[in-house]
Design a protein around this motif. Structure first.
Motif, PDB file in Angstrom:
ATOM      1  N   ASP A  47       0.825  -1.200   0.000  1.00 25.78           N
ATOM      2  CA  ASP A  47       0.000   0.000   0.000  1.00 25.78           C
ATOM      3  C   ASP A  47       0.867   1.260   0.000  1.00 25.78           C
ATOM      4  O   ASP A  47       0.718   2.133  -0.854  1.00 25.78           O
ATOM      5  CB  ASP A  47      -0.913  -0.023   1.230  1.00 25.78           C
ATOM      6  CG  ASP A  47      -1.698   1.270   1.421  1.00 25.78           C
ATOM      7  OD1 ASP A  47      -1.823   2.054   0.463  1.00 25.78           O
ATOM      8  OD2 ASP A  47      -2.203   1.496   2.544  1.00 25.78           O
ATOM      9  N   ILE A  48       1.801   1.349   0.925  1.00 26.14           N
ATOM     10  CA  ILE A  48       2.544   2.596   1.099  1.00 26.14           C
ATOM     11  C   ILE A  48       3.548   2.845  -0.023  1.00 26.14           C
ATOM     12  O   ILE A  48       4.022   3.968  -0.205  1.00 26.14           O
ATOM     13  CB  ILE A  48       3.232   2.631   2.484  1.00 26.14           C
ATOM     14  CG1 ILE A  48       3.449   4.091   2.917  1.00 26.14           C
ATOM     15  CG2 ILE A  48       4.539   1.839   2.484  1.00 26.14           C
ATOM     16  CD1 ILE A  48       3.841   4.250   4.369  1.00 26.14           C
ATOM     17  N   THR A  49       3.880   1.814  -0.808  1.00 22.43           N
ATOM     18  CA  THR A  49       4.807   2.007  -1.933  1.00 22.43           C
ATOM     19  C   THR A  49       4.067   2.217  -3.257  1.00 22.43           C
ATOM     20  O   THR A  49       4.679   2.162  -4.325  1.00 22.43           O
ATOM     21  CB  THR A  49       5.762   0.804  -2.079  1.00 22.43           C
ATOM     22  OG1 THR A  49       5.002  -0.411  -2.149  1.00 22.43           O
ATOM     23  CG2 THR A  49       6.724   0.728  -0.901  1.00 22.43           C
ATOM     24  N   ARG A  50       2.778   2.503  -3.199  1.00 19.23           N
ATOM     25  CA  ARG A  50       2.025   2.702  -4.444  1.00 19.23           C
ATOM     26  C   ARG A  50       2.555   3.896  -5.241  1.00 19.23           C
ATOM     27  O   ARG A  50       2.595   3.857  -6.471  1.00 19.23           O
ATOM     28  CB  ARG A  50       0.536   2.866  -4.157  1.00 19.23           C
ATOM     29  CG  ARG A  50       0.158   4.051  -3.288  1.00 19.23           C
ATOM     30  CD  ARG A  50      -1.323   3.985  -2.881  1.00 19.23           C
ATOM     31  NE  ARG A  50      -1.741   5.139  -2.090  1.00 19.23           N
ATOM     32  CZ  ARG A  50      -1.568   5.248  -0.781  1.00 19.23           C
ATOM     33  NH1 ARG A  50      -0.971   4.265  -0.109  1.00 19.23           N
ATOM     34  NH2 ARG A  50      -1.980   6.315  -0.135  1.00 19.23           N
ATOM     35  N   ALA A  51       2.985   4.954  -4.533  1.00 17.27           N
ATOM     36  CA  ALA A  51       3.534   6.119  -5.238  1.00 17.27           C
ATOM     37  C   ALA A  51       4.869   5.780  -5.897  1.00 17.27           C
ATOM     38  O   ALA A  51       5.196   6.316  -6.961  1.00 17.27           O
ATOM     39  CB  ALA A  51       3.701   7.289  -4.265  1.00 17.27           C
ATOM     40  N   VAL A  52       5.620   4.875  -5.273  1.00 15.95           N
ATOM     41  CA  VAL A  52       6.892   4.434  -5.869  1.00 15.95           C
ATOM     42  C   VAL A  52       6.613   3.693  -7.174  1.00 15.95           C
ATOM     43  O   VAL A  52       7.282   3.924  -8.194  1.00 15.95           O
ATOM     44  CB  VAL A  52       7.663   3.527  -4.889  1.00 15.95           C
ATOM     45  CG1 VAL A  52       8.950   3.027  -5.527  1.00 15.95           C
ATOM     46  CG2 VAL A  52       7.959   4.281  -3.586  1.00 15.95           C
ATOM     47  N   ARG A  53       5.607   2.808  -7.160  1.00 17.07           N
ATOM     48  CA  ARG A  53       5.260   2.090  -8.392  1.00 17.07           C
ATOM     49  C   ARG A  53       4.833   3.065  -9.478  1.00 17.07           C
ATOM     50  O   ARG A  53       5.178   2.892 -10.649  1.00 17.07           O
ATOM     51  CB  ARG A  53       4.140   1.078  -8.113  1.00 17.07           C
ATOM     52  CG  ARG A  53       4.547  -0.046  -7.172  1.00 17.07           C
ATOM     53  CD  ARG A  53       3.563  -1.194  -7.191  1.00 17.07           C
ATOM     54  NE  ARG A  53       2.227  -0.829  -6.748  1.00 17.07           N
ATOM     55  CZ  ARG A  53       1.852  -0.764  -5.490  1.00 17.07           C
ATOM     56  NH1 ARG A  53       2.740  -1.002  -4.513  1.00 17.07           N
ATOM     57  NH2 ARG A  53       0.601  -0.456  -5.156  1.00 17.07           N
ATOM     58  N   ARG A  54       4.099   4.080  -9.094  1.00 17.19           N
ATOM     59  CA  ARG A  54       3.650   5.078 -10.062  1.00 17.19           C
ATOM     60  C   ARG A  54       4.848   5.828 -10.647  1.00 17.19           C
ATOM     61  O   ARG A  54       4.884   6.126 -11.851  1.00 17.19           O
ATOM     62  CB  ARG A  54       2.679   6.048  -9.380  1.00 17.19           C
ATOM     63  CG  ARG A  54       1.931   6.966 -10.342  1.00 17.19           C
ATOM     64  CD  ARG A  54       0.886   7.794  -9.601  1.00 17.19           C
ATOM     65  NE  ARG A  54      -0.132   6.949  -8.990  1.00 17.19           N
ATOM     66  CZ  ARG A  54      -0.327   6.815  -7.686  1.00 17.19           C
ATOM     67  NH1 ARG A  54       0.451   7.474  -6.831  1.00 17.19           N
ATOM     68  NH2 ARG A  54      -1.273   6.047  -7.213  1.00 17.19           N
TER      69      ARG A  54
END
Length: 277
Positions: free
Chosen positions: A39-46
């Motif tokens: 969940d918290i790494t979703r911005a990293v994936r983006r």
């Protein structure tokens, strides 16, 4: 495809007629930490333009029943893939592996039904599967590998060395405290500890008392990760059993300091669950 219970570790799920595991009641606690990190790494994936891959080399059949309560829960690969979809930032690929081909088939089938993106499945040891998938990873993609072996013998350091060759590879690793506490001397004399922590015999006093020996092995293993260029978080999560007995340490290793910050925000499920180093 099996049609009956294989042994006390597996059974057939009446819902989909696929194998499911029978596990301890602490499994959801492990998977909650994984879910929170996805969940918290979703911005990293983006940030990586959607070129993100989830890797699970000990995937099991993808579903399990808790031995004590009877609750049916999803396995780690389904937990991670589902959470990424829920956050509208799915993994481009989900790669699973397991020594047991029946587990791989069941997990792959369940993942495919979720429409999680491209699913690649491999039957074999974690060491062999890691070597197979490394050349196929996106050269500039973001990767998260979840390593949850049954015991230390199933996690040769070569697995980590291989995955570490990827440009961006976060690692969430479960290290069996119980196995290390019970069997550390047997692992030393049998030579199996050298697979998990190569070179330990040159750095660790094997005559030390058992508690000190266990911590020395663990700290030496962490130092090996650091030598690969990893920042190993000091936020070591401890997963305990029904009688509060220590079972696993959950370790985050990443090549980016942001990962440690994010892990510190989500990792501590229980206040007493953190290992003080």
């Amino acid at each position: 495809m099996p049609t009956q219970k294989d042994d006390d570790r597996y059974e057939i799920d009446p819902e989909d007629r696929l194998r499911r595991a029978i596990v301890g009641d602490w499994a959801p606690e492990k998977h909650l930490r994984l879910q929170k990190y996805v969940d918290i790494t979703r911005a990293v994936r983006r940030k990586f333009g959607g070129n993100a891959t989830y890797i699970d080399l000990y995937c099991g059949p993808g579903r399990a029943r808790l031995r004590k309560t009877g609750e049916v829960v999803e396995g780690s690969a389904l937990v991670a893939a589902t959470e990424a979809i829920r956050r509208r930032n799915p993994y481009r690929e989900v790669i699973i592996g397991d020594l047991d081909p029946v587990n791989v088939e069941a997990c792959e089938t369940r993942l495919s039904r979720l429409r999680v993106g491209n699913v690649r499945a491999y039957a074999g040891t974690a060491e062999d599967v890691a070597a197979q998938i490394l050349p196929t990873l996106h050269p500039t993609g973001f990767n998260l590998a979840f390593l949850d072996p049954f015991n230390l013998e199933s996690l040769p350091f070569q697995v980590i060395q291989t995955l570490a060759q990827a440009k961006s590879m976060d690692l969430l690793i479960h290290v069996s405290i119980m196995d290390l506490q019970r069997n550390v001397r047997a692992l030393m004399t049998s030579g199996k500890l050298s697979s998990f922590a190569p070179g330990w015999d040159k750095k660790i006093n094997s005559a030390a008392a058992n508690p000190k020996l266990v911590m020395a092995v663990f700290e030496y293993w962490r130092s090996l990760l650091s030598q690969l260029g990893y920042l190993v978080s000091d936020n070591i999560e401890r997963v305990t059993g029904n009688r509060n007995q220590p079972l696993y340490w959950l370790v985050l290793a990443s090549k980016h300091d942001l990962a440690d910050k994010l892990w510190g925000e989500v990792s501590q499920v229980e206040p007493q669950g953190r290992l003080l180093l």
